[in-house]
Design a protein around this motif. Structure first.
Motif, PDB file in Angstrom:
ATOM      1  N   GLN A 155       0.808  -1.197   0.000  1.00 44.11           N
ATOM      2  CA  GLN A 155       0.000   0.000   0.000  1.00 44.11           C
ATOM      3  C   GLN A 155       0.854   1.265   0.000  1.00 44.11           C
ATOM      4  O   GLN A 155       1.825   1.374   0.729  1.00 44.11           O
ATOM      5  N   HIS A 171       0.332   4.231   1.124  1.00 46.03           N
ATOM      6  CA  HIS A 171       0.384   5.017   2.355  1.00 46.03           C
ATOM      7  C   HIS A 171       1.021   4.272   3.527  1.00 46.03           C
ATOM      8  O   HIS A 171       1.129   4.820   4.619  1.00 46.03           O
ATOM      9  N   VAL A 172       1.482   3.048   3.305  1.00 45.75           N
ATOM     10  CA  VAL A 172       2.115   2.283   4.387  1.00 45.75           C
ATOM     11  C   VAL A 172       3.525   1.873   3.961  1.00 45.75           C
ATOM     12  O   VAL A 172       4.494   2.561   4.257  1.00 45.75           O
ATOM     13  N   GLN A 175       5.332   4.351   1.514  1.00 47.09           N
ATOM     14  CA  GLN A 175       5.620   5.592   2.238  1.00 47.09           C
ATOM     15  C   GLN A 175       6.799   5.428   3.194  1.00 47.09           C
ATOM     16  O   GLN A 175       7.693   6.278   3.244  1.00 47.09           O
ATOM     17  N   SER A 182      -3.512   1.606  -3.093  1.00 51.53           N
ATOM     18  CA  SER A 182      -3.925   1.496  -1.688  1.00 51.53           C
ATOM     19  C   SER A 182      -5.348   0.981  -1.685  1.00 51.53           C
ATOM     20  O   SER A 182      -6.028   0.993  -2.716  1.00 51.53           O
ATOM     21  N   SER A 239      -7.800   2.445  -0.329  1.00 52.59           N
ATOM     22  CA  SER A 239      -8.689   3.564  -0.627  1.00 52.59           C
ATOM     23  C   SER A 239      -7.943   4.603  -1.454  1.00 52.59           C
ATOM     24  O   SER A 239      -6.741   4.803  -1.296  1.00 52.59           O
ATOM     25  N   ASP A 242      -6.306   7.422   0.719  1.00 48.69           N
ATOM     26  CA  ASP A 242      -4.993   7.091   1.287  1.00 48.69           C
ATOM     27  C   ASP A 242      -3.904   7.208   0.230  1.00 48.69           C
ATOM     28  O   ASP A 242      -2.821   7.737   0.493  1.00 48.69           O
ATOM     29  N   ARG A 243      -4.184   6.717  -0.954  1.00 39.66           N
ATOM     30  CA  ARG A 243      -3.205   6.758  -2.039  1.00 39.66           C
ATOM     31  C   ARG A 243      -2.866   8.189  -2.418  1.00 39.66           C
ATOM     32  O   ARG A 243      -1.694   8.554  -2.542  1.00 39.66           O
ATOM     33  N   PHE A 257      -3.254  11.028  -0.718  1.00 39.80           N
ATOM     34  CA  PHE A 257      -2.544  11.756   0.337  1.00 39.80           C
ATOM     35  C   PHE A 257      -1.088  11.302   0.435  1.00 39.80           C
ATOM     36  O   PHE A 257      -0.196  12.116   0.681  1.00 39.80           O
ATOM     37  N   ALA A 258      -0.839  10.029   0.241  1.00 43.14           N
ATOM     38  CA  ALA A 258       0.540   9.529   0.281  1.00 43.14           C
ATOM     39  C   ALA A 258       1.358  10.131  -0.869  1.00 43.14           C
ATOM     40  O   ALA A 258       2.480  10.603  -0.659  1.00 43.14           O
TER      41      ALA A 258
END
Length: 92
Positions: free
Chosen positions: A5, A7-8, A11, A33, A35, A38-39, A41-42
């Protein structure tokens, strides 16, 4: 399929590589991601902290440089094939 993902895992890798002084390029069309929020924003955070966010096509063309590269026609043939609409940029 194991999803990395944006954002995880991605990132954390981007932050670590930047902290170590590497120039980091992230191919937005190769990240996902669960969602879209989340994608997105990352990807925005990556830009904000100094990573370059780009696309796989841009990277491929940068690597071959110009039409004189021996693999240019081969790469061009790959990127000419239209990818199916992924919805990845619908929030841009």
């Amino acid at each position: 399929m194991y999803l990395r993902q944006t954002h995880v895992c991605i990132q954390q890798t981007v932050i670590d590589l930047l902290a170590r002084g590497f120039e980091v390029h992230v191919m937005a069309d190769a990240c996902s991601s669960r969602s879209q929020m989340d994608r997105m924003f990352a990807l925005e955070r990556f830009r904000h902290i100094g990573a370059t966010v780009t696309t796989s096509e841009a990277v491929l063309l940068q690597l071959v440089g110009d039409k004189d590269h021996p693999k240019f026609k081969e790469i061009q043939a790959i990127i000419k094939i239209s990818a199916p609409e992924s919805g990845l940029v619908s929030s841009l």
